[in-house]
Scaffold this motif. Structure first.
Motif, PDB file in Angstrom:
ATOM      1  N   ARG A  32     -29.314 -69.614   9.049  1.00 59.19           N
ATOM      2  CA  ARG A  32     -27.963 -69.533   8.463  1.00 59.19           C
ATOM      3  C   ARG A  32     -27.681 -68.186   7.782  1.00 59.19           C
ATOM      4  O   ARG A  32     -26.751 -68.086   7.002  1.00 59.19           O
ATOM      5  CB  ARG A  32     -27.798 -70.646   7.425  1.00 59.19           C
ATOM      6  CG  ARG A  32     -27.814 -72.032   7.998  1.00 59.19           C
ATOM      7  CD  ARG A  32     -27.813 -73.068   6.881  1.00 59.19           C
ATOM      8  NE  ARG A  32     -27.801 -74.423   7.363  1.00 59.19           N
ATOM      9  CZ  ARG A  32     -28.881 -75.092   7.724  1.00 59.19           C
ATOM     10  NH1 ARG A  32     -30.070 -74.528   7.665  1.00 59.19           N
ATOM     11  NH2 ARG A  32     -28.784 -76.335   8.147  1.00 59.19           N
ATOM     12  N   ASP A  79     -26.254 -65.552   8.504  1.00 59.04           N
ATOM     13  CA  ASP A  79     -24.912 -64.985   8.650  1.00 59.04           C
ATOM     14  C   ASP A  79     -23.879 -65.643   7.742  1.00 59.04           C
ATOM     15  O   ASP A  79     -22.794 -65.119   7.548  1.00 59.04           O
ATOM     16  CB  ASP A  79     -24.441 -65.104  10.104  1.00 59.04           C
ATOM     17  CG  ASP A  79     -25.221 -64.190  11.028  1.00 59.04           C
ATOM     18  OD1 ASP A  79     -25.872 -63.255  10.529  1.00 59.04           O
ATOM     19  OD2 ASP A  79     -25.193 -64.418  12.242  1.00 59.04           O
ATOM     20  N   SER A  80     -24.213 -66.793   7.187  1.00 58.80           N
ATOM     21  CA  SER A  80     -23.207 -67.512   6.394  1.00 58.80           C
ATOM     22  C   SER A  80     -23.276 -67.194   4.899  1.00 58.80           C
ATOM     23  O   SER A  80     -22.497 -67.743   4.130  1.00 58.80           O
ATOM     24  CB  SER A  80     -23.345 -69.022   6.624  1.00 58.80           C
ATOM     25  OG  SER A  80     -24.612 -69.468   6.212  1.00 58.80           O
TER      26      SER A  80
END
Length: 187
Positions: free
Chosen positions: A57, A59-60
């Motif tokens: 995750r 990129d979040s």
């Protein structure tokens, strides 16, 4: 808080950021998980799983605080899942294992964070101060025992200990403990 933007970064840059995050949080998360679980291997596995979830995750997230919360919540939830599973197993074997209360989880989280900060500060001390502090506070030796072990005078031990404590106090003053208030809202 530092900004961390992983979107559209080359894989090599993401790996560097991830490695830095691992070095920053691994020992703290391990202390936290070990304080909640009885099996150290299980705690290490949970922490590794939390980092795998973070990698998936990356990129979040856009800041360090969000990553920190994600990692602690992931480890906490995995520990609670283990407790729930063990509770079911023990119910069938006539044993009882109470699930930890939120206040105990919070205390363990704070302990892990503070110990992490102390360990990080210890690494910044000069070797002589670090050795004397370790022998005194972590191994419980008295000044004369430290002097004998390190082959130095008792006065040197006293001086190094006083210097180490002063340096630790200065290093830890610079640490932001505002995270305690933030974490208090998520548990």
């Amino acid at each position: 808080m530092a900004k961390i933007m992983c979107v559209d970064l080359p894989e090599q840059e993401k790996e560097k950021i991830f490695k830095s995050l691992f070095e920053l949080f691994n020992s703290r998360l391990l202390l936290f998980a070990e304080s909640m679980l009885s099996a150290n291997e299980e705690a290490a596995d949970l922490v590794q799983e939390a980092f795998v979830a973070l990698w998936q995750r990356m990129d979040s997230f856009d800041n360090l605080q969000a990553i920190k919360v994600f990692l602690y919540l992931t480890v906490k939830n995995k520990c609670l899942n283990i407790f729930k599973h063990e509770k079911v197993v023990r119910r069938f074997t006539d044993g009882y294992m109470p699930e930890p209360e939120d206040k105990h989880i919070m205390a363990r989280l704070i302990e892990a964070e503070v110990l992490g900060e102390v360990q990080q500060a210890l690494t910044k001390l000069p070797a002589g101060c670090r050795n004397v502090l370790h022998l005194s506070y972590f191994e419980g030796l008295r000044n004369n025992e430290i002097a004998d072990r390190l082959n130095i005078s008792i006065n040197t031990v006293k001086t190094q200990k006083a210097r180490a404590l002063r340096l630790m106090r200065d290093l830890l003053k610079k640490q932001p403990f505002h995270f305690l208030f933030f974490f208090g809202n998520i548990f």
